[in-house]
Design a protein around this motif. Sequence first.
Motif, PDB file in Angstrom:
ATOM      1  N   ASN A 267      12.615   5.201  -6.948  1.00  0.00           N
ATOM      2  CA  ASN A 267      11.613   6.048  -6.311  1.00  0.00           C
ATOM      3  C   ASN A 267      10.234   5.858  -6.933  1.00  0.00           C
ATOM      4  N   ALA A 268      10.156   6.033  -8.249  1.00  0.00           N
ATOM      5  CA  ALA A 268       8.855   6.026  -8.925  1.00  0.00           C
ATOM      6  C   ALA A 268       8.205   4.649  -8.933  1.00  0.00           C
ATOM      7  N   SER A 269       9.003   3.587  -9.017  1.00  0.00           N
ATOM      8  CA  SER A 269       8.424   2.247  -9.104  1.00  0.00           C
ATOM      9  C   SER A 269       7.896   1.741  -7.770  1.00  0.00           C
ATOM     10  N   SER A 270       8.204   2.427  -6.688  1.00  0.00           N
ATOM     11  CA  SER A 270       7.806   1.937  -5.364  1.00  0.00           C
ATOM     12  C   SER A 270       6.896   2.900  -4.611  1.00  0.00           C
ATOM     13  N   MET A 271       6.372   3.916  -5.277  1.00  0.00           N
ATOM     14  CA  MET A 271       5.599   4.923  -4.551  1.00  0.00           C
ATOM     15  C   MET A 271       4.330   4.339  -3.924  1.00  0.00           C
ATOM     16  N   VAL A 272       3.537   3.632  -4.719  1.00  0.00           N
ATOM     17  CA  VAL A 272       2.308   3.044  -4.164  1.00  0.00           C
ATOM     18  C   VAL A 272       2.624   1.998  -3.103  1.00  0.00           C
ATOM     19  N   PRO A 273       3.514   1.026  -3.369  1.00  0.00           N
ATOM     20  CA  PRO A 273       3.854   0.070  -2.308  1.00  0.00           C
ATOM     21  C   PRO A 273       4.470   0.746  -1.075  1.00  0.00           C
ATOM     22  N   PHE A 274       5.250   1.814  -1.284  1.00  0.00           N
ATOM     23  CA  PHE A 274       5.840   2.530  -0.151  1.00  0.00           C
ATOM     24  C   PHE A 274       4.758   3.133   0.734  1.00  0.00           C
ATOM     25  N   TYR A 275       3.780   3.795   0.120  1.00  0.00           N
ATOM     26  CA  TYR A 275       2.693   4.378   0.909  1.00  0.00           C
ATOM     27  C   TYR A 275       1.867   3.286   1.594  1.00  0.00           C
ATOM     28  N   ARG A 276       1.702   2.148   0.927  1.00  0.00           N
ATOM     29  CA  ARG A 276       0.998   1.026   1.563  1.00  0.00           C
ATOM     30  C   ARG A 276       1.771   0.525   2.789  1.00  0.00           C
ATOM     31  N   SER A 277       3.115   0.477   2.674  1.00  0.00           N
ATOM     32  CA  SER A 277       3.934  -0.008   3.784  1.00  0.00           C
ATOM     33  C   SER A 277       3.885   0.931   4.984  1.00  0.00           C
ATOM     34  N   LEU A 278       3.505   2.199   4.743  1.00  0.00           N
ATOM     35  CA  LEU A 278       3.364   3.151   5.844  1.00  0.00           C
ATOM     36  C   LEU A 278       2.013   3.012   6.543  1.00  0.00           C
ATOM     37  N   GLY A 279       1.144   2.151   6.001  1.00  0.00           N
ATOM     38  CA  GLY A 279      -0.141   1.898   6.641  1.00  0.00           C
ATOM     39  C   GLY A 279      -1.333   2.507   5.945  1.00  0.00           C
ATOM     40  N   PHE A 280      -1.128   3.151   4.800  1.00  0.00           N
ATOM     41  CA  PHE A 280      -2.234   3.747   4.062  1.00  0.00           C
ATOM     42  C   PHE A 280      -2.955   2.682   3.237  1.00  0.00           C
ATOM     43  N   SER A 281      -4.240   2.872   3.007  1.00  0.00           N
ATOM     44  CA  SER A 281      -5.032   1.926   2.225  1.00  0.00           C
ATOM     45  C   SER A 281      -4.629   1.988   0.754  1.00  0.00           C
ATOM     46  N   ALA A 282      -5.052   0.958   0.006  1.00  0.00           N
ATOM     47  CA  ALA A 282      -4.743   0.925  -1.423  1.00  0.00           C
ATOM     48  C   ALA A 282      -5.339   2.124  -2.146  1.00  0.00           C
ATOM     49  N   GLU A 283      -6.562   2.518  -1.765  1.00  0.00           N
ATOM     50  CA  GLU A 283      -7.212   3.661  -2.412  1.00  0.00           C
ATOM     51  C   GLU A 283      -6.471   4.955  -2.120  1.00  0.00           C
ATOM     52  N   VAL A 284      -6.083   5.165  -0.855  1.00  0.00           N
ATOM     53  CA  VAL A 284      -5.358   6.388  -0.489  1.00  0.00           C
ATOM     54  C   VAL A 284      -3.996   6.419  -1.171  1.00  0.00           C
ATOM     55  N   ALA A 285      -3.307   5.281  -1.213  1.00  0.00           N
ATOM     56  CA  ALA A 285      -1.999   5.222  -1.866  1.00  0.00           C
ATOM     57  C   ALA A 285      -2.111   5.522  -3.358  1.00  0.00           C
ATOM     58  N   ALA A 286      -3.173   4.998  -3.998  1.00  0.00           N
ATOM     59  CA  ALA A 286      -3.375   5.275  -5.426  1.00  0.00           C
ATOM     60  C   ALA A 286      -3.639   6.759  -5.669  1.00  0.00           C
ATOM     61  N   TRP A 287      -4.409   7.385  -4.768  1.00  0.00           N
ATOM     62  CA  TRP A 287      -4.657   8.813  -4.919  1.00  0.00           C
ATOM     63  C   TRP A 287      -3.402   9.635  -4.596  1.00  0.00           C
ATOM     64  N   GLY A 288      -2.544   9.094  -3.734  1.00  0.00           N
ATOM     65  CA  GLY A 288      -1.261   9.748  -3.513  1.00  0.00           C
ATOM     66  C   GLY A 288      -0.442   9.785  -4.779  1.00  0.00           C
ATOM     67  N   LEU A 289      -0.460   8.682  -5.527  1.00  0.00           N
ATOM     68  CA  LEU A 289       0.221   8.648  -6.816  1.00  0.00           C
ATOM     69  C   LEU A 289      -0.427   9.613  -7.797  1.00  0.00           C
ATOM     70  N   ALA A 290      -1.754   9.747  -7.728  1.00  0.00           N
ATOM     71  CA  ALA A 290      -2.448  10.690  -8.604  1.00  0.00           C
ATOM     72  C   ALA A 290      -2.027  12.131  -8.292  1.00  0.00           C
ATOM     73  N   VAL A 291      -1.875  12.454  -7.005  1.00  0.00           N
ATOM     74  CA  VAL A 291      -1.391  13.791  -6.618  1.00  0.00           C
ATOM     75  C   VAL A 291       0.016  14.012  -7.174  1.00  0.00           C
ATOM     76  N   TYR A 292       0.851  12.993  -7.025  1.00  0.00           N
ATOM     77  CA  TYR A 292       2.193  13.065  -7.616  1.00  0.00           C
ATOM     78  C   TYR A 292       2.086  13.364  -9.121  1.00  0.00           C
ATOM     79  N   GLY A 293       1.164  12.676  -9.801  1.00  0.00           N
ATOM     80  CA  GLY A 293       1.013  12.858 -11.237  1.00  0.00           C
ATOM     81  C   GLY A 293       0.621  14.264 -11.617  1.00  0.00           C
ATOM     82  N   VAL A 294      -0.283  14.890 -10.842  1.00  0.00           N
ATOM     83  CA  VAL A 294      -0.707  16.260 -11.132  1.00  0.00           C
ATOM     84  C   VAL A 294       0.486  17.209 -11.081  1.00  0.00           C
ATOM     85  N   PHE A 295       1.243  17.133  -9.992  1.00  0.00           N
ATOM     86  CA  PHE A 295       2.357  18.057  -9.826  1.00  0.00           C
ATOM     87  C   PHE A 295       3.544  17.693 -10.713  1.00  0.00           C
TER      88      PHE A 295
END
Length: 437
Positions: free
Chosen positions: A262-290
Motif C-alpha cells: 500500500n505505502a510503496s505505491s501510493m504516489v504511482p497509484f494516484y498517478r495511474s488514476l490520472g492525477f498530476s505528479a504535483e497533486v499525487a505528491a500532495w496526496g501523499l503529504a495529506v496521508y502523512g499529516v493524518f
Amino acid sequence: MTLDTTVKRRPFGLPFYFGWTIVAAGFMSMFVSNGMAFWALQVFVGPMQADTGWPRAEIMGALTMRWLVGAFGGLLVGKYFDRKHGPWIITLVGVLLDGGSMIALYWVKDPWVFILLFGVLGGVGSIGTGRLLSAVLIPKWFVAKRGLAMSIAVSGSGVSALIMSPIANAINDTAGWREGWVWMGALTIALLIPFLPFVRRAPEDMGLLPDDGAAPKPAVAGRVQVSAASERSYTLSEAMRSPTLWLLTLAMSIGLFSMSTNASSMVPFYRSLGFSAEVAAWGLAVYGVFSFLSRFVWGAIADRLSVQHAVVIQAICTSLGVGINLMAHTETMMFAAAAFQGLALGGFLVLQPLIWPAYFGRKHLGSITGMTQFLTTFAMASGPFFAGAMFDATGAYTWAYRVLIGTWLVCAALTLLVRPMNDKRAAPPTPQTAPAE
C-alpha cells in the motif's frame, strides 16, 4: 546487579527523563529511513524509469533487496542491541553506509549497480538507521508509557511523508533524480550523527529505571504486560518453543506485506488514476499529516485496551481505507481517501513494534526482534515488487489494491487468535536487575 539509588536521575543535566532522548533518536531514525529512501523512491521512480528505461519492477525490486538485506543483517546483529555498547556502534556504521550509498547513486548507469548500492549496501546501513533501533530500545526504556513513547518515535515516518515527498518532487523538477539522491544521502548523515551520543541500550546502564521509576498503571483487562516489575522476559529459545511467536509472526508478516504494498505505491497509484505528479505528491503529504496524528491515537488505544485488540481494529479500518482509495476519482475524493488511509494505516507502524515486548518482555528483545524482523521482512519486502509487477502486467494498481482488502482482514483474524505466553517456570524480573551484557 543492584542499582545505586544515589545515581543522578538527570544525566547531562537534562530537565527530563533521559529515555525521551532515545525517543527523539527513534523519531529521527524513522524520519530518515522512511523519508530518504522509501518516500523519495516513490517520487523518483517515474523520472528514473523515463530517463533510464529500466522496468519499474526492477527499480522497486531494489527496495525489496534493501529490506531483505536489512532483515538478514538484523538476524545476525539483533543480539548486539541487547549488549551495552552494541546499539551505538551499529547506528554509527549504519548512518555512514546508508548515507554514502545514496550519494553514490548520482553516478549509477546500470540497474544492477542501483540494486547493489541502494539495495545491498543501503540495506546493510539500514540495520542501524531503520526500525530496529526504535523497536528494540524504546521498549527497554519504557513500560507503563510504552505506547506513548513508541507513538512519538514512529511518527517520524509520518512527518517524513508530509515533508520529504514535496521536497523530493521539487528537487527532481529543478535538478533531477540523480542530484536528488545526493541530497537524500547528505541529509541522512547530517540528521542522524548528532543523535549518536544519546543512543544507549537500557536505563539500568545509567543507573535509571524504566519510565523514570514511575508507578505502574492499574491492570487493564486484556493487557499482557502492565509494569516493569511484573514484566516477564522470555529468551529467544523460550519464545521459539511457543505457538504464540509463530502465530504472531504470521499475522505481522501479512500486515507488513499489506502495509508495504500500500505505502510503496501510493504516489504511482494516484498517478495511474490520472492525477498530476504535483497533486499525487500532495496526496501523499495529506496521508502523512493524518498518519502522524494517528500514531498518538493508536498508542493510546494500545495502552488503554491491549496491543492485540488495537491491531485487530486497525487492520479492519485499513481494509476499509483501501476500498475507499479504489473509489477516489476526483481530487476531493483522493485527498479524503489519503486522509482516512493515514489514520488507519499509520497505526500499524506503532502497533507492530509494540506487540513483541507486550508478549515477550524487554530483556531479550534485541534477539527476538532481530529474528522476527528477519522472518516478517520477507513478506514486507515482497510488497513493492508485487505492486510493481501488477502494474507492469495490467498497467494499473487496481488488482494489487483489491488483494490488500483481503490481506488486511486476514491479519486481523490471525491476530485475534493469538494467546499470551503461559510459562510460570521463572519469576518475573525486577526493575533492579540490569539486562545481561
